[in-house]
Design a protein around this motif. Structure first.
Motif, PDB file in Angstrom:
ATOM      1  N   ALA A   1      12.884 -16.025   4.042  1.00 36.02           N
ATOM      2  CA  ALA A   1      14.267 -15.802   4.480  1.00 36.02           C
ATOM      3  C   ALA A   1      14.309 -14.916   5.722  1.00 36.02           C
ATOM      4  N   GLY A   2      15.307 -15.131   6.551  1.00 36.44           N
ATOM      5  CA  GLY A   2      15.480 -14.335   7.759  1.00 36.44           C
ATOM      6  C   GLY A   2      14.811 -14.920   8.996  1.00 36.44           C
ATOM      7  N   GLU A   3      14.197 -16.083   8.850  1.00 31.55           N
ATOM      8  CA  GLU A   3      13.491 -16.676  10.009  1.00 31.55           C
ATOM      9  C   GLU A   3      14.489 -17.364  10.942  1.00 31.55           C
ATOM     10  N   ILE A   4      15.442 -16.606  11.420  1.00 35.38           N
ATOM     11  CA  ILE A   4      16.511 -17.231  12.195  1.00 35.38           C
ATOM     12  C   ILE A   4      16.057 -17.629  13.592  1.00 35.38           C
TER      13      ILE A   4
ATOM     14  N   LEU B   1      25.785 -19.082  10.993  1.00 36.96           N
ATOM     15  CA  LEU B   1      25.240 -18.321   9.866  1.00 36.96           C
ATOM     16  C   LEU B   1      26.337 -17.498   9.196  1.00 36.96           C
TER      17      LEU B   1
ATOM     18  N   ASN C   1      16.200 -21.960   6.810  1.00 36.74           N
ATOM     19  CA  ASN C   1      15.324 -21.051   7.558  1.00 36.74           C
ATOM     20  C   ASN C   1      15.834 -19.614   7.455  1.00 36.74           C
ATOM     21  N   ALA C   2      17.121 -19.462   7.203  1.00 37.07           N
ATOM     22  CA  ALA C   2      17.697 -18.119   7.069  1.00 37.07           C
ATOM     23  C   ALA C   2      17.665 -17.609   5.636  1.00 37.07           C
TER      24      ALA C   2
ATOM     25  N   ILE D   1      18.297 -10.346   6.664  1.00 38.36           N
ATOM     26  CA  ILE D   1      19.633 -10.538   6.098  1.00 38.36           C
ATOM     27  C   ILE D   1      19.772  -9.648   4.877  1.00 38.36           C
TER      28      ILE D   1
ATOM     29  N   ASN E   1      18.647 -25.459   8.961  1.00 37.91           N
ATOM     30  CA  ASN E   1      18.919 -24.220   9.695  1.00 37.91           C
ATOM     31  C   ASN E   1      19.324 -23.096   8.745  1.00 37.91           C
TER      32      ASN E   1
ATOM     33  N   HIS F   1      13.845 -19.560  14.187  1.00 36.44           N
ATOM     34  CA  HIS F   1      13.414 -20.956  14.146  1.00 36.44           C
ATOM     35  C   HIS F   1      14.516 -21.896  13.688  1.00 36.44           C
ATOM     36  N   ILE F   2      15.729 -21.430  13.811  1.00 36.60           N
ATOM     37  CA  ILE F   2      16.883 -22.318  13.663  1.00 36.60           C
ATOM     38  C   ILE F   2      16.905 -23.232  14.894  1.00 36.60           C
ATOM     39  N   THR F   3      17.073 -24.528  14.648  1.00 34.70           N
ATOM     40  CA  THR F   3      17.031 -25.508  15.736  1.00 34.70           C
ATOM     41  C   THR F   3      18.373 -25.558  16.463  1.00 34.70           C
TER      42      THR F   3
END
Lengths: 316, 316
Positions: free
Chosen positions: A161-164, A250, B252-253, A147, B249, A166-168
């Protein structure tokens, strides 16, 4: 011979990509070397230094032209100090990467996460096209993200940050994920996730052309969908529904100018973007939807070295 | 008499809060005036200027001490030029707010969105406690948000960032939202959303103590939940599940250091945070969860004027 060059390095578990990059972000010369992970990767920096020296000679450049070095590395990194807590695929643990690079090479270095430097590359010279509000998504074996807000990568408080991926997206009964949770975006939108969805769909619809394949791949699912296979189309529909929803959610929060889709799955190109835009529009606020463009990443494997060179240029 | 003062203004549809704020972010003097929305709010700036002059005299301060003015305003604003496209509750349309303020008051002005300045206030002198990676959520009639990354508010490409109330949590069959979509976070986690959930629950479980109320309010639902009413507890459980999922969520971002919960619903305090933390933990990556603290906003109605003063101090 060039006046000002930046070294961009994209460190991977198998091979390391390197490039000399101009101030304008053009690759002047690029090459790669194997990553020697033996003995916990203790020779990696020495090999990189030797290789840079060799290529300087080969390209008739001088070490004094090198203004800085940037590196994208996998794993958990303290981005201020360039200290690697752990990089499983490399073998490093508590490794002072930035200090080592500067010591052995004698030029200032900046380190960031590999997914982040790829996003910076796309911002500088790729599909981001100079946009400073960017959401980059890599659809590969997993789902990664970078991001960029006001022209800088968002790192967050401890580099996560940016670990999208692993968004549930499925709060109960979802497929288990490597992260320990279940129902993650990654289990729907990665190449692996698409194969999982297709394998499930084939069980219920054995008449699908997917059943005639020796092995289901994400690429094959997109190809059969294009050819009109209904089950393949429903898999792509499901995947883009979930991804479009996550990206819209997002975007309601960070309101990006561009969403750049990269990684192997992005080879599906415009048909993928078309479905994504449709799903995105259903879940984004109208003004958020108006503000955003979807693009396929354009730099491919060069994104990492170009983004690393940007880091060297801007942050050294 | 004070040497350096900043004027913080929180413009609302009914009343306008104003304050003289010191360089350290302390409120030296605060007051409020009615917002005169007649004739499309054409007198608002004149009234603000008169009121500031009066209060300068009253507090024995000089106009020369005023170093700058910040204002949080509702509506769609071009944040660079301080131009208001539309502020429905105020009556402005295509209104050059920043220029008008500077012209009438003779001091430099900075404008931002009202939800954003409240977040900046909490960052500077409230629950954010100086943290520069902040996710602020306001649970009031609606659900608002302000995202602070590296100490600056995220605005996005067209000023829409932070609209977390319109993140979709129910993709089909959700309650309609004012934004035109349905199934938004706002329809679960705002005061209005909690009442909606409670009214639905009471229909199915008329034995709930909620049924004895003249009128269901969010406050009453929390109070009855504390007293052991099962239906009220299930409503709070549902609300915190949805809110915890969305915040996890997002985290995580963007990997925030603090999540600050404000607005009327946040008066529920620690019992609310306890449930939120539990739900958050279930959906956040472990390292993201480790990095974050939940806090209740501490500045209440002063967040806007303090955040506006911060803007005046940092951005003029």
């Amino acid at each position: 011979m060039n006046e000002n060059l930046y070294v961009g390095i994209d460190l991977g578990g198998t091979s390391t990509k390197l490039a000399f990059v101009s101030e304008e972000g053009n690759i002047v010369h690029k090459w790669s070397i194997p990553t020697d992970t033996s003995n916990n990767g203790e020779q990696i920096i020495t090999h990189i230094a030797q290789s840079i020296d060799e290529q300087l000679v080969k390209t008739n450049n001088k070490k004094e032209s090198l203004r800085g070095l940037g590196m994208g590395a996998p794993g958990f990194i303290d981005l201020e100090t360039g200290f690697v807590y752990q990089a499983v695929n490399i073998g490093w643990r508590d490794y002072p990467l930035k200090d080592k690079l500067e010591e052995v090479l004698g030029i200032p270095a900046v380190i960031d996460n590999d997914a982040n430097v790829a996003a910076l590359g796309e911002m500088w010279r790729g599909a981001g096209d100079g946009s400073k509000q960017l959401l980059c998504v890599t659809l590969g074996t997993g789902v990664g993200g970078g991001i960029i807000i006001n022209g800088n990568i968002v790192h967050g408080i401890n580099g996560m940050a940016g670990e999208i991926g692993h968004i549930t997206v499925q709060t109960s009964g979802g497929a288990p994920c490597n992260c320990g949770k279940s129902g993650c975006l990654e289990s729907f939108a990665s190449a692996t996730g698409i194969v999982r969805l297709a394998e499930e769909a084939v069980k219920e619809h054995p008449d699908s052309q997917l059943n005639e394949l020796d092995k289901i791949t994400a690429k094959a699912v997109f190809e059969l969908a294009e050819k009109g296979d209904q089950v393949s189309n429903s898999v792509i529909e499901q995947m883009t529904h979930v991804l479009g929803l996550v990206l819209a959610n997002l975007s309601n929060a960070i309101n990006p100018e561009k969403i750049v889709i990269g990684g192997g799955v992005s080879m599906a190109g415009e048909p993928l973007l078309k479905l994504l835009r449709k799903q995105f529009k259903a879940f984004a606020l109208p003004r958020v939807n108006e503000g955003v463009d979807f693009e396929i990443a354009t730099l491919g494997n060069d994104a990492g070295v170009i983004g690393s060179a940007w880091l060297a240029k801007e942050k050294v």
